[in-house]
Every structure is written in C-alpha cells, then in structure tokens.
Enzyme design. Structure first.
Site, PDB file in Angstrom:
ATOM      1  N   LYS A   1      46.578  40.719  37.518  1.00 15.33           N
ATOM      2  CA  LYS A   1      47.193  41.019  38.356  1.00 15.33           C
ATOM      3  C   LYS A   1      48.632  40.369  38.079  1.00 15.33           C
ATOM      4  CE  LYS A   1      46.946  40.608  42.860  1.00 15.33           C
ATOM      5  NZ  LYS A   1      46.265  40.917  44.026  1.00 15.33           N
TER       6      LYS A   1
ATOM      7  N   GLY B   1      34.867  39.093  46.858  1.00 15.09           N
ATOM      8  CA  GLY B   1      34.010  39.095  45.740  1.00 15.09           C
ATOM      9  C   GLY B   1      33.592  40.516  45.350  1.00 15.09           C
TER      10      GLY B   1
ATOM     11  N   ASP C   1      42.551  38.405  39.786  1.00 17.15           N
ATOM     12  CA  ASP C   1      43.091  39.320  40.548  1.00 17.15           C
ATOM     13  C   ASP C   1      43.934  38.198  41.891  1.00 17.15           C
ATOM     14  OD1 ASP C   1      43.712  41.569  42.133  1.00 17.15           O
ATOM     15  OD2 ASP C   1      42.012  41.713  43.265  1.00 17.15           O
TER      16      ASP C   1
ATOM     17  N   TRP D   1      35.434  42.379  43.130  1.00 20.87           N
ATOM     18  CA  TRP D   1      35.437  42.525  41.631  1.00 20.87           C
ATOM     19  C   TRP D   1      34.192  41.957  41.091  1.00 20.87           C
ATOM     20  CZ3 TRP D   1      40.675  42.090  38.558  1.00 20.87           C
ATOM     21  CH2 TRP D   1      41.679  42.756  39.156  1.00 20.87           C
TER      22      TRP D   1
ATOM     23  N   ASP E   1      40.529  25.272  43.521  1.00 20.77           N
ATOM     24  CA  ASP E   1      41.747  25.791  43.140  1.00 20.77           C
ATOM     25  C   ASP E   1      42.019  25.920  41.612  1.00 20.77           C
ATOM     26  OD1 ASP E   1      44.633  26.331  42.485  1.00 20.77           O
ATOM     27  OD2 ASP E   1      44.925  25.746  44.737  1.00 20.77           O
TER      28      ASP E   1
ATOM     29  N   ASP F   1      37.222  30.785  43.473  1.00 28.16           N
ATOM     30  CA  ASP F   1      38.128  31.019  44.423  1.00 28.16           C
ATOM     31  C   ASP F   1      38.165  29.799  44.883  1.00 28.16           C
ATOM     32  OD1 ASP F   1      39.409  33.979  45.627  1.00 28.16           O
ATOM     33  OD2 ASP F   1      39.596  32.105  46.492  1.00 28.16           O
TER      34      ASP F   1
HETATM   35  C1  LIG Z   1      43.225  39.884  46.353  1.00 27.71           C
HETATM   36  S1  LIG Z   1      42.344  38.524  46.492  1.00 27.71           S
HETATM   37  C2  LIG Z   1      40.978  38.844  45.265  1.00 27.71           C
HETATM   38  C3  LIG Z   1      40.140  40.197  45.800  1.00 27.71           C
HETATM   39  C4  LIG Z   1      38.863  40.089  44.660  1.00 27.71           C
HETATM   40  N1  LIG Z   1      39.332  40.776  43.395  1.00 27.71           N
HETATM   41  C5  LIG Z   1      37.937  40.971  45.241  1.00 27.71           C
HETATM   42  O1  LIG Z   1      37.825  42.277  44.850  1.00 27.71           O
HETATM   43  O2  LIG Z   1      37.279  40.879  46.337  1.00 27.71           O
HETATM   44  C6  LIG Z   1      43.124  37.133  45.775  1.00 27.71           C
HETATM   45  C7  LIG Z   1      42.352  35.852  45.773  1.00 27.71           C
HETATM   46  O3  LIG Z   1      42.930  35.086  44.759  1.00 27.71           O
HETATM   47  C8  LIG Z   1      42.613  33.669  45.421  1.00 27.71           C
HETATM   48  N2  LIG Z   1      43.471  32.704  44.909  1.00 27.71           N
HETATM   49  C9  LIG Z   1      44.978  32.644  44.881  1.00 27.71           C
HETATM   50  N3  LIG Z   1      45.494  31.617  44.202  1.00 27.71           N
HETATM   51  C10 LIG Z   1      44.415  30.974  43.648  1.00 27.71           C
HETATM   52  C11 LIG Z   1      44.222  29.693  42.946  1.00 27.71           C
HETATM   53  N4  LIG Z   1      45.267  29.178  42.496  1.00 27.71           N
HETATM   54  N5  LIG Z   1      42.965  29.268  42.684  1.00 27.71           N
HETATM   55  C12 LIG Z   1      41.795  29.991  43.263  1.00 27.71           C
HETATM   56  N6  LIG Z   1      42.061  30.878  43.851  1.00 27.71           N
HETATM   57  C13 LIG Z   1      42.983  31.676  44.263  1.00 27.71           C
HETATM   58  C14 LIG Z   1      42.823  33.663  46.916  1.00 27.71           C
HETATM   59  O4  LIG Z   1      42.129  32.930  47.496  1.00 27.71           O
HETATM   60  C15 LIG Z   1      42.429  35.257  47.285  1.00 27.71           C
HETATM   61  O5  LIG Z   1      41.014  35.144  47.775  1.00 27.71           O
END
Ligand SMILES: C[S@@+](CC[C@H](N)C(=O)[O-])C[C@H]1O[C@@H](n2cnc3c(N)ncnc32)[C@H](O)[C@@H]1O
Length: 211
Positions: free
Chosen positions: A163, A62, A123, A64, A98, A82
């Site tokens: 990203k 959380g 992200d 961002w 998802d 997420d």
């Molecule tokens: C690097 S973390 C994000 C960190 C966030 N920006 C923060 O500042 O707290 C990447 C996130 O992308 C989510 N994620 C990856 N693929 C996803 C998808 N298909 N659907 C939903 N969330 C996804 C992962 O569960 C993970 O929590």
C-alpha cells in the site's frame, strides 16, 4: 468538542454499516475488510500458489494472513509481522515487532535465510496525524524500507505488493520501486474507498545488484 467527536463517530458507524465489504467481512467472520482489497488484487495479478512462502508486513488483525494461508495451503508458510498482537491463525507464524526496528529485521533475516520467499505483501501504514506533510513522507519511508527489504529477500520470480498513498511522495515511491524491480504496476482495487489516497504497488522480479 464532545458533540463534534460523537457526530464524527456516528458518521463512521453509519458508513461502516452501509459498506458492503464490512457487512461481507462480518458475515464471513473475516478479520478485516482489507481482505477484499487483497483478494481483488490477487484476482488480477494471480499472486498466490500452493506451496508459496509469504511475508505479510503490517498484518494485524490478520485478514490478509488468513487469506494468504488459505491460498498457500499446508505446503506453504505465512509469516505475519505487526507491532500489534495478532490472535493465532492456523498455518501462520506471527512475529510481534516494529518493522523499522533493527532487532526485528534481524529476526526476520534469520527466518528468511532458511526458506525461499515468493511473495511479500504489505498493508502497513503509519499512525496518521492528518497532516499531509508528515503522513506522506512517513508512508513513503515505510514503502521504501519494505521494498528494499523485499528485493533483497525475494526469489528471482518473487512479487512485492504494498500500500502507498498517492500524493507528493508517490513519484519517489514509484521511482524507488522501479529501481528495485523489473516490472511495476499500480492497482486500485474496488474495495479501496474511492476517496482514499491509498493505492497498491505490485512489483515483480527483484533486480539483484552485484549478482
Ligand atoms: C491496515 S492495517 C493492516 C490490516 C491487515 N492487512 C488485515 O487485513 O488485517 C495496518 C497495520 O500496519 C501496522 N504497522 C504500521 N507500521 C508498522 C511498522 N512499522 N511495523 C509493524 N507494523 C506496522 C499497524 O500496526 C496496523 O496493524
């Protein structure tokens, strides 16, 4: 095997303790170190304004979303998605699911049909296997799906930030985003570790086909 793994986690702990952004995030009780990447991109790109509505894809834990909520203030709205749970954040609507699942996209479509969307930030990264031939296409697919979705929902002056990984898929990713948006730039914020293949694409003004 056990020794190898504990040596690896010791190295990870050491790197975390030395990392200025990790220390700063802890000191300020921020949820992630990633927030500094968004802050640095924002300083260059001026992404946020009070009153903006923002969609944060892959938002857990959380960081961002916290940053976005502080920028859009009470007159704006942040929607955070997420597949992992996110502890409540004031001013942020959380959707658990998802992004690649159709019912989740349908729920998002429904919410976004009622508001003007100014900014999409992503992200998201797939669960990494360490095998480039698997990870790069999986990341490429996430960026393509989110860029397509963003271009369909963003307002005329809307902005998409995501990203991606430099590497075999990067050219395809950049080409796809360039087909969907009028202006595309790539940013590597200082907080992104130099050794990491990650980069951020910043795309402005979606091209609305057939309008
Ligand atoms: C690097 S973390 C994000 C960190 C966030 N920006 C923060 O500042 O707290 C990447 C996130 O992308 C989510 N994620 C990856 N693929 C996803 C998808 N298909 N659907 C939903 N969330 C996804 C992962 O569960 C993970 O929590």
């Amino acid at each position: 095997m056990g020794t190898k793994r504990s040596a690896k986690s010791h190295a990870w702990n050491q790197r975390q303790n030395k990392d200025i952004y990790v220390r700063e995030a802890r000191a300020r009780s921020l949820r992630s170190r990633s927030v500094f990447k968004l802050e640095q991109i924002d300083q260059k790109e001026r992404l946020f304004r009070p009153g903006f509505n923002v969609l944060d894809l892959g938002a857990a834990p959380g960081g961002w979303s916290q940053y976005a909520a502080s920028k859009v203030r009470d007159s704006g709205q942040v929607i955070a998605l997420d597949r992992l749970e996110i502890d409540p954040i004031p001013g942020v609507k959380v959707i658990l699911g998802d992004f690649l699942d159709s019912p989740v996209v349908a729920e998002l479509n429904d919410i976004l049909s009622k508001i003007t969307l100014h900014l999409v930030i992503s992200d998201m990264a797939p669960n990494l296997t360490g095998i480039k031939d698997v990870d790069q296409p999986a990341m490429g697919n996430l960026v393509t799906m989110s860029a397509t979705f963003a271009s369909q929902h963003l307002s005329e002056q809307g902005v998409f930030v995501a990203k991606f990984f430099e590497g075999a898929e990067a050219q395809n990713v950049k080409k796809t985003v360039a087909r969907l948006f009028s202006e595309v730039r790539v940013r590597k914020p200082d907080a992104s570790r130099p050794k990491s293949a990650e980069n951020y694409i910043v795309a402005r003004r979606p091209i609305k086909v057939g309008i």
